[in-house]
Design a protein around this motif. Structure first.
Motif, PDB file in Angstrom:
ATOM      1  N   GLY A   1      49.077  31.390  39.578  1.00  0.00           N
ATOM      2  CA  GLY A   1      48.600  31.676  40.919  1.00  0.00           C
ATOM      3  C   GLY A   1      47.584  30.625  41.300  1.00  0.00           C
ATOM      4  O   GLY A   1      47.076  29.911  40.428  1.00  0.00           O
ATOM      5  N   THR A   2      47.248  30.554  42.566  1.00  0.00           N
ATOM      6  CA  THR A   2      46.300  29.543  43.028  1.00  0.00           C
ATOM      7  C   THR A   2      44.961  30.176  43.360  1.00  0.00           C
ATOM      8  O   THR A   2      44.903  31.205  44.042  1.00  0.00           O
ATOM      9  N   ILE A   3      43.880  29.563  42.861  1.00  0.00           N
ATOM     10  CA  ILE A   3      42.557  30.134  43.110  1.00  0.00           C
ATOM     11  C   ILE A   3      42.184  30.045  44.583  1.00  0.00           C
ATOM     12  O   ILE A   3      41.287  30.748  45.037  1.00  0.00           O
ATOM     13  N   GLY A   4      42.881  29.184  45.328  1.00  0.00           N
ATOM     14  CA  GLY A   4      42.603  29.075  46.743  1.00  0.00           C
ATOM     15  C   GLY A   4      42.897  30.351  47.510  1.00  0.00           C
ATOM     16  O   GLY A   4      42.427  30.514  48.640  1.00  0.00           O
ATOM     17  N   ALA A   5      43.647  31.250  46.911  1.00  0.00           N
ATOM     18  CA  ALA A   5      43.992  32.511  47.574  1.00  0.00           C
ATOM     19  C   ALA A   5      43.008  33.629  47.243  1.00  0.00           C
ATOM     20  O   ALA A   5      43.161  34.755  47.738  1.00  0.00           O
ATOM     21  N   TYR A   6      42.016  33.347  46.410  1.00  0.00           N
ATOM     22  CA  TYR A   6      41.123  34.394  45.918  1.00  0.00           C
ATOM     23  C   TYR A   6      39.657  34.058  46.144  1.00  0.00           C
ATOM     24  O   TYR A   6      39.261  32.890  46.170  1.00  0.00           O
ATOM     25  N   ALA A   7      38.861  35.110  46.230  1.00  0.00           N
ATOM     26  CA  ALA A   7      37.429  34.972  45.987  1.00  0.00           C
ATOM     27  C   ALA A   7      37.267  34.874  44.467  1.00  0.00           C
ATOM     28  O   ALA A   7      37.939  35.610  43.721  1.00  0.00           O
ATOM     29  N   MET A   8      36.417  33.980  44.017  1.00  0.00           N
ATOM     30  CA  MET A   8      36.261  33.749  42.580  1.00  0.00           C
ATOM     31  C   MET A   8      34.816  34.007  42.163  1.00  0.00           C
ATOM     32  O   MET A   8      33.881  33.541  42.827  1.00  0.00           O
ATOM     33  N   GLY A   9      34.660  34.718  41.071  1.00  0.00           N
ATOM     34  CA  GLY A   9      33.318  35.055  40.629  1.00  0.00           C
ATOM     35  C   GLY A   9      33.087  34.744  39.165  1.00  0.00           C
ATOM     36  O   GLY A   9      34.028  34.588  38.386  1.00  0.00           O
ATOM     37  N   TRP A  10      31.804  34.665  38.830  1.00  0.00           N
ATOM     38  CA  TRP A  10      31.364  34.579  37.436  1.00  0.00           C
ATOM     39  C   TRP A  10      30.507  35.799  37.137  1.00  0.00           C
ATOM     40  O   TRP A  10      29.637  36.161  37.934  1.00  0.00           O
ATOM     41  N   PHE A  11      30.738  36.376  35.984  1.00  0.00           N
ATOM     42  CA  PHE A  11      29.952  37.487  35.485  1.00  0.00           C
ATOM     43  C   PHE A  11      29.541  37.163  34.049  1.00  0.00           C
ATOM     44  O   PHE A  11      30.095  36.252  33.434  1.00  0.00           O
ATOM     45  N   ARG A  12      28.581  37.904  33.540  1.00  0.00           N
ATOM     46  CA  ARG A  12      28.192  37.713  32.148  1.00  0.00           C
ATOM     47  C   ARG A  12      27.821  39.058  31.517  1.00  0.00           C
ATOM     48  O   ARG A  12      27.448  39.993  32.215  1.00  0.00           O
ATOM     49  N   GLN A  13      27.952  39.097  30.203  1.00  0.00           N
ATOM     50  CA  GLN A  13      27.616  40.314  29.471  1.00  0.00           C
ATOM     51  C   GLN A  13      26.880  39.928  28.202  1.00  0.00           C
ATOM     52  O   GLN A  13      27.454  39.263  27.324  1.00  0.00           O
ATOM     53  N   ALA A  14      25.632  40.339  28.121  1.00  0.00           N
ATOM     54  CA  ALA A  14      24.815  40.097  26.941  1.00  0.00           C
ATOM     55  C   ALA A  14      25.028  41.239  25.943  1.00  0.00           C
ATOM     56  O   ALA A  14      25.438  42.339  26.337  1.00  0.00           O
ATOM     57  N   PRO A  15      24.748  40.999  24.672  1.00  0.00           N
ATOM     58  CA  PRO A  15      24.937  42.053  23.671  1.00  0.00           C
ATOM     59  C   PRO A  15      24.162  43.314  24.025  1.00  0.00           C
ATOM     60  O   PRO A  15      22.971  43.258  24.337  1.00  0.00           O
ATOM     61  N   GLY A  16      24.859  44.440  24.005  1.00  0.00           N
ATOM     62  CA  GLY A  16      24.225  45.712  24.278  1.00  0.00           C
ATOM     63  C   GLY A  16      23.936  45.988  25.731  1.00  0.00           C
ATOM     64  O   GLY A  16      23.313  47.005  26.064  1.00  0.00           O
ATOM     65  N   LYS A  17      24.396  45.103  26.610  1.00  0.00           N
ATOM     66  CA  LYS A  17      24.136  45.289  28.038  1.00  0.00           C
ATOM     67  C   LYS A  17      25.440  45.369  28.820  1.00  0.00           C
ATOM     68  O   LYS A  17      26.501  44.977  28.329  1.00  0.00           O
ATOM     69  N   GLU A  18      25.327  45.852  30.043  1.00  0.00           N
ATOM     70  CA  GLU A  18      26.506  45.927  30.895  1.00  0.00           C
ATOM     71  C   GLU A  18      26.816  44.553  31.494  1.00  0.00           C
ATOM     72  O   GLU A  18      25.948  43.690  31.591  1.00  0.00           O
TER      73      GLU A  18
END
Length: 122
Positions: free
Chosen positions: A27-44
């Motif tokens: 698929g092409t990323i041009g068709a989407y909103a793109m995000g970054w998330f992160r998860q630290a140990p023991g956290k949401e």
């Protein structure tokens, strides 16, 4: 269905920089909103940054604003996260995600990568 693969994580000293990449296929990323998330140990999992499908609108978590930059190269079908002035509290697994709307919550995204580990030493 778009598939996402992150790369670029690693071990870096505090104050250093890393650039994460998220390569898309199916698929092409041009068709989407793109995000970054992160998860630290023991956290949401927490929001880091989002780029609209047009690439003209971005949003950042307060904790990374001024240090991280989200960008995309539609020709390479790749999303990036430039991370500067890294801090030990930035240590986490970083995930990229694709969705149909500009969202700052994980539930707004339908497609996720496997994640890449970033470790910042003090």
């Amino acid at each position: 269905q778009v598939q996402l693969v992150e790369s670029g994580g690693g071990l870096v000293q505090a104050g250093g920089s890393l650039r994460l990449a998220c390569a898309a296929s199916g698929g092409t990323i041009g068709a989407y909103a793109m995000g970054w998330f992160r998860q630290a140990p023991g956290k949401e999992r927490e929001f880091v940054a989002v780029d609209s499908w047009s690439g003209f609108t971005t949003s950042y978590a307060e904790s990374v604003k001024g240090r991280f930059t989200i960008s995309r190269d539609n020709a390479k079908n790749t999303l990036y996260l430039q991370m500067n002035s890294l801090k030990p509290e930035d240590t986490a697994v970083y995930y990229c995600a694709a969705g149909d709307r500009f969202a700052v919550v994980a539930t707004g995204y339908d497609h996720w990568g496997q994640g890449t580990l970033v470790t910042v030493s003090s």
